[in-house]
Write a protein that holds these residues in place. Structure first.
Motif, PDB file in Angstrom:
ATOM      1  N   ARG A   1      14.917   2.541  -2.709  1.00 18.22           N
ATOM      2  CA  ARG A   1      14.386   2.332  -4.072  1.00 18.22           C
ATOM      3  C   ARG A   1      14.855   0.982  -4.594  1.00 18.22           C
TER       4      ARG A   1
ATOM      5  N   GLY B   1      14.543   6.162   2.951  1.00 15.12           N
ATOM      6  CA  GLY B   1      13.697   5.340   2.075  1.00 15.12           C
ATOM      7  C   GLY B   1      14.563   4.551   1.108  1.00 15.12           C
TER       8      GLY B   1
ATOM      9  N   TRP C   1      10.500  -4.442  -1.288  1.00  9.95           N
ATOM     10  CA  TRP C   1      10.278  -5.825  -0.840  1.00  9.95           C
ATOM     11  C   TRP C   1       9.776  -6.709  -1.984  1.00  9.95           C
TER      12      TRP C   1
ATOM     13  N   VAL D   1       8.532 -10.793  -2.099  1.00 13.69           N
ATOM     14  CA  VAL D   1       7.190 -11.295  -2.419  1.00 13.69           C
ATOM     15  C   VAL D   1       7.279 -12.312  -3.559  1.00 13.69           C
TER      16      VAL D   1
ATOM     17  N   GLY E   1       0.820  -1.219   0.000  1.00  9.27           N
ATOM     18  CA  GLY E   1       0.000   0.000   0.000  1.00  9.27           C
ATOM     19  C   GLY E   1       0.845   1.256   0.000  1.00  9.27           C
ATOM     20  N   GLY E   2       1.908   1.257  -0.854  1.00 14.31           N
ATOM     21  CA  GLY E   2       2.633   2.502  -1.140  1.00 14.31           C
ATOM     22  C   GLY E   2       1.968   3.137  -2.358  1.00 14.31           C
ATOM     23  N   ILE E   3       2.687   4.059  -3.027  1.00 16.05           N
ATOM     24  CA  ILE E   3       2.043   4.761  -4.141  1.00 16.05           C
ATOM     25  C   ILE E   3       1.721   3.813  -5.298  1.00 16.05           C
TER      26      ILE E   3
ATOM     27  N   GLY F   1       6.191   2.509   3.757  1.00 19.64           N
ATOM     28  CA  GLY F   1       7.480   2.170   3.133  1.00 19.64           C
ATOM     29  C   GLY F   1       8.129   3.418   2.536  1.00 19.64           C
TER      30      GLY F   1
ATOM     31  N   LYS G   1       9.547  14.183  -1.770  1.00 20.30           N
ATOM     32  CA  LYS G   1       8.192  14.753  -1.828  1.00 20.30           C
ATOM     33  C   LYS G   1       8.052  15.749  -2.999  1.00 20.30           C
TER      34      LYS G   1
ATOM     35  N   GLY H   1       2.147  -2.814   6.904  1.00 21.51           N
ATOM     36  CA  GLY H   1       2.177  -1.795   7.955  1.00 21.51           C
ATOM     37  C   GLY H   1       1.030  -0.836   7.719  1.00 21.51           C
TER      38      GLY H   1
HETATM   39  C1  LIG Z   1      15.320   8.847  -1.025  1.00 24.62           C
HETATM   40  C2  LIG Z   1      14.261   8.815  -2.080  1.00 24.62           C
HETATM   41  C3  LIG Z   1      13.728  10.021  -2.562  1.00 24.62           C
HETATM   42  C4  LIG Z   1      12.735   9.973  -3.536  1.00 24.62           C
HETATM   43  N1  LIG Z   1      12.175  11.149  -3.954  1.00 24.62           N
HETATM   44  C5  LIG Z   1      11.227  11.136  -4.910  1.00 24.62           C
HETATM   45  C6  LIG Z   1      10.604  12.335  -5.317  1.00 24.62           C
HETATM   46  O1  LIG Z   1      10.880  13.419  -4.797  1.00 24.62           O
HETATM   47  N2  LIG Z   1       9.662  12.260  -6.297  1.00 24.62           N
HETATM   48  C7  LIG Z   1       9.311  11.079  -6.872  1.00 24.62           C
HETATM   49  O2  LIG Z   1       8.483  11.091  -7.774  1.00 24.62           O
HETATM   50  N3  LIG Z   1       9.837   9.913  -6.465  1.00 24.62           N
HETATM   51  C8  LIG Z   1      10.778   9.917  -5.488  1.00 24.62           C
HETATM   52  N4  LIG Z   1      11.329   8.749  -5.053  1.00 24.62           N
HETATM   53  C9  LIG Z   1      10.800   7.491  -5.579  1.00 24.62           C
HETATM   54  C10 LIG Z   1       9.503   7.114  -4.876  1.00 24.62           C
HETATM   55  O3  LIG Z   1       9.424   7.636  -3.581  1.00 24.62           O
HETATM   56  C11 LIG Z   1       9.382   5.613  -4.773  1.00 24.62           C
HETATM   57  O4  LIG Z   1       9.761   5.039  -5.983  1.00 24.62           O
HETATM   58  C12 LIG Z   1       7.948   5.204  -4.445  1.00 24.62           C
HETATM   59  O5  LIG Z   1       7.557   5.788  -3.233  1.00 24.62           O
HETATM   60  C13 LIG Z   1       7.859   3.692  -4.373  1.00 24.62           C
HETATM   61  O6  LIG Z   1       6.542   3.338  -4.050  1.00 24.62           O
HETATM   62  P1  LIG Z   1       6.120   1.816  -3.938  1.00 24.62           P
HETATM   63  O7  LIG Z   1       4.691   1.789  -3.642  1.00 24.62           O
HETATM   64  O8  LIG Z   1       6.614   1.091  -5.120  1.00 24.62           O
HETATM   65  O9  LIG Z   1       7.001   1.269  -2.701  1.00 24.62           O
HETATM   66  P2  LIG Z   1       6.698   1.488  -1.136  1.00 24.62           P
HETATM   67  O10 LIG Z   1       6.227   2.846  -0.859  1.00 24.62           O
HETATM   68  O11 LIG Z   1       7.907   1.025  -0.396  1.00 24.62           O
HETATM   69  O12 LIG Z   1       5.480   0.521  -0.863  1.00 24.62           O
HETATM   70  C14 LIG Z   1       5.621  -0.878  -0.819  1.00 24.62           C
HETATM   71  C15 LIG Z   1       4.732  -1.353   0.312  1.00 24.62           C
HETATM   72  O13 LIG Z   1       4.648  -2.761   0.297  1.00 24.62           O
HETATM   73  C16 LIG Z   1       4.471  -3.189   1.623  1.00 24.62           C
HETATM   74  N5  LIG Z   1       4.811  -4.610   1.724  1.00 24.62           N
HETATM   75  C17 LIG Z   1       6.028  -5.175   1.562  1.00 24.62           C
HETATM   76  N6  LIG Z   1       5.954  -6.509   1.759  1.00 24.62           N
HETATM   77  C18 LIG Z   1       4.662  -6.793   2.063  1.00 24.62           C
HETATM   78  C19 LIG Z   1       3.958  -7.982   2.406  1.00 24.62           C
HETATM   79  N7  LIG Z   1       4.571  -9.163   2.505  1.00 24.62           N
HETATM   80  N8  LIG Z   1       2.626  -7.901   2.670  1.00 24.62           N
HETATM   81  C20 LIG Z   1       1.970  -6.708   2.590  1.00 24.62           C
HETATM   82  N9  LIG Z   1       2.603  -5.544   2.303  1.00 24.62           N
HETATM   83  C21 LIG Z   1       3.927  -5.580   2.023  1.00 24.62           C
HETATM   84  C22 LIG Z   1       5.430  -2.288   2.406  1.00 24.62           C
HETATM   85  O14 LIG Z   1       5.105  -2.218   3.768  1.00 24.62           O
HETATM   86  C23 LIG Z   1       5.277  -0.966   1.688  1.00 24.62           C
HETATM   87  O15 LIG Z   1       4.371  -0.086   2.317  1.00 24.62           O
HETATM   88  C24 LIG Z   1      12.299   8.742  -4.053  1.00 24.62           C
HETATM   89  C25 LIG Z   1      12.836   7.545  -3.568  1.00 24.62           C
HETATM   90  C26 LIG Z   1      13.794   7.581  -2.577  1.00 24.62           C
HETATM   91  C27 LIG Z   1      14.343   6.308  -2.040  1.00 24.62           C
END
Ligand SMILES: Cc1cc2nc3c(=O)[nH]c(=O)nc-3n(C[C@H](O)[C@H](O)[C@H](O)COP(=O)(O)OP(=O)(O)OC[C@H]3O[C@@H](n4cnc5c(N)ncnc54)[C@H](O)[C@@H]3O)c2cc1C
Length: 450
Positions: free
Chosen positions: A325, A323, A220, A224, A28-30, A57, A64, A52
């Motif tokens: 990536r 955070g 992660w 998975v 439940g990230g973006i 995450g 931001k 969580g």
């Molecule tokens: C330092 C940094 C700065 C950044 N700045 C920018 C920015 O300014 N602008 C921009 O556009 N992008 C930015 N990014 C990129 C962006 O923030 C990330 O790529 C994006 O937030 C990733 O989202 P996600 O949903 O893929 O991952 P996450 O947000 O990590 O979500 C994954 C989720 O899966 C859940 N999960 C994992 N395993 C399980 C399981 N077994 N069961 C249930 N849930 C599980 C986790 O708890 C987590 O909440 C940045 C990245 C970093 C690291």
């Protein structure tokens, strides 16, 4: 509006036993939130499980920024930059939670030449369809003397967790079941996909099935894959730290982009509500569970920014966050590995890597289109996903409790009204208010998650 709170969560979990969903989203990230939101318009039965809180995450630990990716342009990634600019402009036009922010890119002994930055910014403005010759402003003493001056441009900013919550709430409004604090612990693929998950709040296991599963677990995601008995996709992990410092250290309205004198890395000082955020590092790491910045990284950020803000000290740091990536690509320097998102399919699982806040709409639309087609659901309408959930002007904790499903005090102060980041010195009032809700049993102090 449809309620989305601790009670509806409990009811959903109580009713879930062995249900068959069309799609189960893990994470439940973006990426997961955007995909759930996009799929919510298709009529498919969708479940999202997050181990969580929503956005706990990487999606609450970013810079931001909703940015066109000037840095990617410097690396020659024109198509990526063009896409990001298009997404930035859409979000600026269509949501109230993304706002313009001015940037000043400093020209000094550590930056690329003024001419190349001028050319880059011109190209950047051209890609946004508003070509403009960038103007140079001479440093008239407002910046440290070694800075010759700066070029100005604009990008956009948001609060990352707020963006996630708005997508989750929009999806919930249209019937998606979104459950936080539910960790997927087993995945078995057969005629359907059978998922075992643990409700972390009660320590009880439950089982549910889906026709397809979407792995949106960010850093992660490879774990998975392994849970489902599939090979890892070999994502490298790169961690990034930010520090939060007092507003008085820099009171300008524009963000500052500069190059570290230590290693030439591009960095930002971003003015926010009552603080400035300084970041970021980009260092390979081995575990997605590392979520605390190291002293070394904090020192690097302080030293880099001290060149511009000499009064910045270790004691100026009010908070920090970290955070991770996932990067799919080759190369030792994480800064140079491709930042395009990837959708990889294996059996009944789609794994999505590398979605940024900025391009979440494009990525989640693409995933949702693919899923709809596979399941024979109608094609997505043009602008999907849209953020239709809105908050009232006078946002209260009570409202958040009813419509955004926080379970703990931290969910509120870190991811619903993130005073921990934007007003760390003034957070006590909100913490106190939340503690009253703890006494009434509407929130808990904390939940142990693994
Ligand atoms: C330092 C940094 C700065 C950044 N700045 C920018 C920015 O300014 N602008 C921009 O556009 N992008 C930015 N990014 C990129 C962006 O923030 C990330 O790529 C994006 O937030 C990733 O989202 P996600 O949903 O893929 O991952 P996450 O947000 O990590 O979500 C994954 C989720 O899966 C859940 N999960 C994992 N395993 C399980 C399981 N077994 N069961 C249930 N849930 C599980 C986790 O708890 C987590 O909440 C940045 C990245 C970093 C690291």
């Amino acid at each position: 509006m449809r309620e989305f709170n601790i009670n509806t969560r409990k009811l959903e979990i109580g009713n879930i036993g062995n249900k068959l969903f069309d799609v189960i989203i893990v994470g439940g990230g973006i990426t997961g939130a955007g995909t759930a939101n996009a799929l919510s318009t298709t009529g498919l039965k969708v479940l999202l499980l997050e181990k969580g809180d929503f956005a706990s995450g990487t999606s609450s630990a970013s810079s931001k920024l909703i940015h066109g990716g000037l840095r990617y342009l410097q690396q020659g990634r024109i198509f990526l930059t063009k896409d990001l600019i298009r997404e930035r402009e859409y979000l600026l036009r269509n949501t109230s939670i993304v706002k313009k922010i001015g940037f000043r890119i400093l020209i000094d002994g550590y930056s690329p030449s003024g001419l190349s930055i001028k050319f880059g910014l011109f190209l950047y403005s051209m890609l946004s369809g508003k070509p403009r010759i960038p103007r140079f402003t001479v440093n008239n003493g407002e910046l440290v003397p070694e800075v010759k001056g700066y070029y100005s441009f604009y990008d956009a900013m948001t609060d990352d967790s707020t963006l996630v919550i708005h997508n989750i709430a929009s999806a919930t409004m249209r019937g998606v079941v979104c459950l936080n604090y539910c960790r997927v612990t087993g995945i078995q693929e057969d005629d359907a996909v059978r998922v075992e998950f643990l409700d972390v709040t009660t320590n009880r296991k439950a089982y549910v099935s889906g026709k397809l599963i979407i792995n949106c677990a960010g850093p992660w995601a490879d774990n998975v894959q392994l849970l489902a008995g599939k090979a890892s996709n070999g994502a490298k992990l790169s961690g990034g730290t930010h520090i939060v410092v007092d507003k008085s250290l820099y009171e300008g309205e524009d963000a500052i982009a500069f190059f570290s004198h230590l290693d030439g890395r591009q960095m930002f000082i971003i003015p926010r509500e009552k603080v400035n955020i300084i970041g970021t590092t980009d260092i390979l790491t081995t575990s997605p569970d590392n979520n605390v910045p190291t002293g070394e990284e904090i020192e690097y950020l302080i030293k880099s920014a001290q060149r511009l803000i000499p009064q910045l000290k270790q004691s100026s740091v009010l908070a920090s966050f970290y955070g991770t990536r996932p990067l799919l690509g080759h190369g030792k320097d994480p800064g140079k590995v491709t930042r395009n998102f990837r959708i990889l399919e294996n059996g009944k699982m789609l794994s999505v890597y590398g979605v940024k806040l900025t391009d979440f709409r494009k990525a989640s639309r693409k995933v949702a289109q693919r899923i709809s087609k596979k399941l024979g659901a109608p094609a997505l309408a043009k602008e999907i996903p849209t953020i239709d959930y809105t908050r009232p002007e006078n946002l209260t904790v009570e409202y958040i409790l009813n419509f955004e499903c926080p379970l703990t005090v931290e969910d509120i102060i870190r991811r619903r009204i993130p005073v921990e980041i934007y007003d760390p010195l003034g957070k006590e009032k909100l913490v106190h208010e939340c503690e009253e809700f703890v006494k009434e049993g509407k929130l808990v102090k904390s939940i142990m998650t693994v």
